[in-house]
Structures are given as structure tokens and as C-alpha cells.
Design a protein around this motif. Structure first.
Motif, PDB file in Angstrom:
ATOM      1  N   GLU A 185       5.817  -8.367  -7.223  1.00 40.71           N
ATOM      2  CA  GLU A 185       6.039  -7.458  -8.365  1.00 40.71           C
ATOM      3  C   GLU A 185       7.035  -6.355  -8.032  1.00 40.71           C
ATOM      4  O   GLU A 185       7.689  -5.819  -8.902  1.00 40.71           O
ATOM      5  N   ARG A 186       7.077  -5.963  -6.764  1.00 42.05           N
ATOM      6  CA  ARG A 186       7.924  -4.830  -6.372  1.00 42.05           C
ATOM      7  C   ARG A 186       9.192  -5.275  -5.647  1.00 42.05           C
ATOM      8  O   ARG A 186       9.881  -4.451  -5.053  1.00 42.05           O
ATOM      9  N   CYS A 187       9.471  -6.566  -5.683  1.00 45.39           N
ATOM     10  CA  CYS A 187      10.660  -7.063  -4.982  1.00 45.39           C
ATOM     11  C   CYS A 187      11.733  -7.483  -5.984  1.00 45.39           C
ATOM     12  O   CYS A 187      11.585  -8.504  -6.656  1.00 45.39           O
ATOM     13  N   PRO A 188      12.808  -6.696  -6.110  1.00 49.06           N
ATOM     14  CA  PRO A 188      13.843  -7.033  -7.090  1.00 49.06           C
ATOM     15  C   PRO A 188      14.789  -8.129  -6.608  1.00 49.06           C
ATOM     16  O   PRO A 188      15.722  -8.490  -7.313  1.00 49.06           O
ATOM     17  N   PHE A 189      14.581  -8.629  -5.402  1.00 50.48           N
ATOM     18  CA  PHE A 189      15.541  -9.571  -4.815  1.00 50.48           C
ATOM     19  C   PHE A 189      15.124 -11.027  -4.972  1.00 50.48           C
ATOM     20  O   PHE A 189      15.856 -11.921  -4.572  1.00 50.48           O
TER      21      PHE A 189
ATOM     22  N   ALA B 256       0.839  -1.201   0.000  1.00 53.33           N
ATOM     23  CA  ALA B 256       0.000   0.000   0.000  1.00 53.33           C
ATOM     24  C   ALA B 256       0.875   1.254   0.000  1.00 53.33           C
ATOM     25  O   ALA B 256       0.597   2.230  -0.701  1.00 53.33           O
ATOM     26  N   LEU B 257       1.958   1.217   0.769  1.00 49.30           N
ATOM     27  CA  LEU B 257       2.838   2.381   0.829  1.00 49.30           C
ATOM     28  C   LEU B 257       3.591   2.565  -0.488  1.00 49.30           C
ATOM     29  O   LEU B 257       3.744   3.689  -0.980  1.00 49.30           O
ATOM     30  N   ALA B 258       4.039   1.462  -1.074  1.00 55.69           N
ATOM     31  CA  ALA B 258       4.746   1.571  -2.358  1.00 55.69           C
ATOM     32  C   ALA B 258       3.827   2.219  -3.393  1.00 55.69           C
ATOM     33  O   ALA B 258       4.251   3.094  -4.158  1.00 55.69           O
ATOM     34  N   LYS B 259       2.549   1.830  -3.394  1.00 55.88           N
ATOM     35  CA  LYS B 259       1.607   2.412  -4.366  1.00 55.88           C
ATOM     36  C   LYS B 259       1.437   3.913  -4.125  1.00 55.88           C
ATOM     37  O   LYS B 259       1.382   4.696  -5.064  1.00 55.88           O
TER      38      LYS B 259
ATOM     39  N   PHE C   8      -2.181   6.937   1.606  1.00 60.26           N
ATOM     40  CA  PHE C   8      -1.722   5.639   2.110  1.00 60.26           C
ATOM     41  C   PHE C   8      -2.862   4.896   2.834  1.00 60.26           C
ATOM     42  O   PHE C   8      -3.061   3.695   2.619  1.00 60.26           O
ATOM     43  N   LEU C   9      -3.609   5.604   3.674  1.00 56.30           N
ATOM     44  CA  LEU C   9      -4.687   4.939   4.424  1.00 56.30           C
ATOM     45  C   LEU C   9      -5.734   4.370   3.476  1.00 56.30           C
ATOM     46  O   LEU C   9      -6.279   3.285   3.702  1.00 56.30           O
TER      47      LEU C   9
END
Ligand code: BTN
Length: 272
Positions: free
Chosen positions: A213-217, A100-103, A188-189
Motif C-alpha cells: 500500500e505504501r510502495c509507489p514503485f 510500523a515506522l511509516a505508520k 514506533f515501538l
């Protein structure tokens, strides 16, 4: 203009997330919003309460680390939740909060944050936010969660204490402009409530896919300290509980629900 303290009325007027923030409590200074929230939850109070402080003097993070939270520079808050899912699924709540925060960061800054297991949000390999999820059993034994979030918003890079200046950052340091903390929090909320409702509906796959999707590791080699041992393996996947599925050098799969991974590149640690 953006370094004014946040007051409860600013939030109450604008907040649309009526399930997770039906009550808002704002302090100018507080030791730790998580500690305050845990005390409320212990008395069976506060489900759907957002506790925010403009300055936090004893903020703490995972593994007993200190969280640096200077006045009016970031967002330091905790939310008390009572999920309807079984407690063994609760770990997904910190993953959905990171998504949610990444978005929100993507929408407001056009930056592309990366998620680092278990629940850090990074920009250009530096930590912009940390999440501390703690469960609390009330006196009548019902389970609630305290979701504590710290977001570095308007610090300059040089404002960070020397020991974290190379590894931490803020949205302002990355975008080169100051950001309205209230607008960021409201957005964010809204996203958090969306993913939290999906969680309560049992839609775990959506959360895990959005996190991956947002984890490059994923697929990368890591080393991780567990008690006195160092474990080395490949971060192969997340399982349905949000645990890290780590392929060990002997081919076995190990599932981890906590730990601090270091990602290894060409035999070197790139950061921790
Ligand atoms: C971590 O990265 O280790 C987690 C950091 C969590 C910090 C936040 S700030 C608001 C809330 N209150 C605390 O004492 N900690 C969390």
C-alpha cells in the motif's frame, strides 16, 4: 529542548511494547548498536532488548555503507528478536518494521512516507530512515535477529554531509519543526510490536499488503546491480517471503531477496 540526550528512564517509564523492549540500554556514544546487539545475541542474551545510542560513531548500513548518526539528532537503535517463525520468513521483519515506522510518521507528522524495497523509508523521494536486519546464531545455535534502525529526526537539511545532502532528509527538514524523539520512538515501538506479533502468528499477508500500500514503485521498471551484471525488469509484486518479484525483459520472473534498485522513468533513473 528536543536536542537533549535520551536517558533510559525516559523510555522505561513510557514504553508499552513489553515484548520487544522489555529491557532498555542507552548509551551516550557507541560505535554501532547493531554490533553491540550482535555480541549480546551471540551469547544467547538479550532477546527483547532495545539498545539505543544518542551518538553513533561507526554506524553501518546495507552493502557496507556508512550510516551518519550525529549526537541527539536522530534515533539510532537496535532490537534483539527471537521470532517463532522459520528463518526463511525472517526477511519479512524488515518489511514490517518499515510499515510500523511509516505508520508512526503518518500519525506524528501527517506526511505520507513511501517505502522503497527492500527497507528504506522515503519522504519526498529522500531517505529518512534505513533498516539493517542481521541474523545471529548464538553459541547454542538458536537464531536471533538484530533489527537496526536509523531515523533522521531533527537534522537541518544543511547538516547532512555533502555526499548525501541530495538523497537524505530528516523529519524536521520535511515538517519545518523539531520533533520529540522519545514520543516518536514510543509510538514506533507500539506499532512494531503490533506487526511483530502478527508475524509470529503467521499473518504474513497483512504485512505484505500494508507494505505494498505504501510502495509507489510497484509496477515500475527498475535496474539493479547483481555482482557484475545489471538486471532490468518490472517490479511486479512481493512474494510471501518479502522477495521482489521482477519480470525480466524475456518474460521470466526472477525473485530477489537483496539488491539496490534504481527506478527508471522515461528511460532515466529517478533516484537510487
Ligand atoms: C541502510 O539504509 O543501509 C541501513 C541503515 C541502518 C542504520 C542503523 S543506525 C542503528 C543501527 N546500528 C548500525 O550500525 N546500523 C543501524
Amino acid at each position: 529542548m528536543f536536542n537533549k540526550p535520551i536517558v533510559a528512564e525516559d523510555l522505561e517509564k513510557r514504553v508499552s511494547a513489553k515484548l520487544i523492549a522489555k529491557r532498555v540500554v542507552v548509551f551516550q556514544t557507541l560505535g554501532s548498536t547493531n554490533d553491540f546487539a550482535k555480541r549480546l545475541a551471540q551469547n544467547g542474551e538479550g532477546c527483547g532488548t532495545l539498545i539505543l545510542t544518542n551518538e553513533q560513531t561507526e554506524g553501518h548500513g546495507r552493502q557496507g555503507r556508512r550510516w551518519y548518526a550525529p549526537a541527539n539528532a536522530g534515533l539510532w537503535f537496535s532490537i534483539i528478536l527471537e521470532p517463532t517463525q522459520p528463518t526463511d520468513m525472517f526477511g519479512l521483519v524488515s518489511l514490517l518494521a518499515a510499515v510500523a515506522l511509516a505508520k508512526t510518521i503518518e500519525r506524528i507528522t501527517f506526511l505520507s512516507p513511501a517505502l522503497k524495497w527492500p527497507n528504506d523509508v522515503l519522504i519526498n523521494s529522500k531517505k529518512v530512515s534505513g533498516i539493517l536486519l542481521e541474523s545471529q546464531f548464538s553459541n547454542n545455535r538458536s537464531a536471533s535477529l538484530v533489527l537496526g534502525i536509523g531515523i533522521n529526526v531533527n537534522q537541518k537539511q544543511t547538516d547532512f554531509p555533502e555526499e548525501i545532502r541530495q538523497t537524505a532528509t530528516s523529519l524536521r527538514a520535511q515538517t519545518k519543526h523539531a520533533i520529540d524523539r522519545v514520543s516518536l520512538l514510543i509510538d514506533f515501538l507500539h506499532n512494531l510490536e503490533y506487526f511483530y506479533l502478527k508475524f509470529n502468528d503467521g499473518n504474513f499477508g497483512l504485512i505484505i499488503d500494508a507494505w505494498k500500500e505504501r510502495c509507489p514503485f510497484l509496477g515500475k521498471d527498475i535496474s539493479l546491480q547483481q555482482n557484475k551484471d545489471e538486471i532490468i525488469g518490472r517490479f511486479e509484486n512481493l512474494d510471501e517471503y518479502g522477495r521482489m518479484a521482477l519480470r525480466l525483459q524475456n518474460g521470466q520472473m526472477k525473485y530477489l531477496s537483496a539488491g539496490e534498485p534504481n527506478f527508471i522513468q522515461r528511460g532515466e533513473q529517478c533516484y537510487s
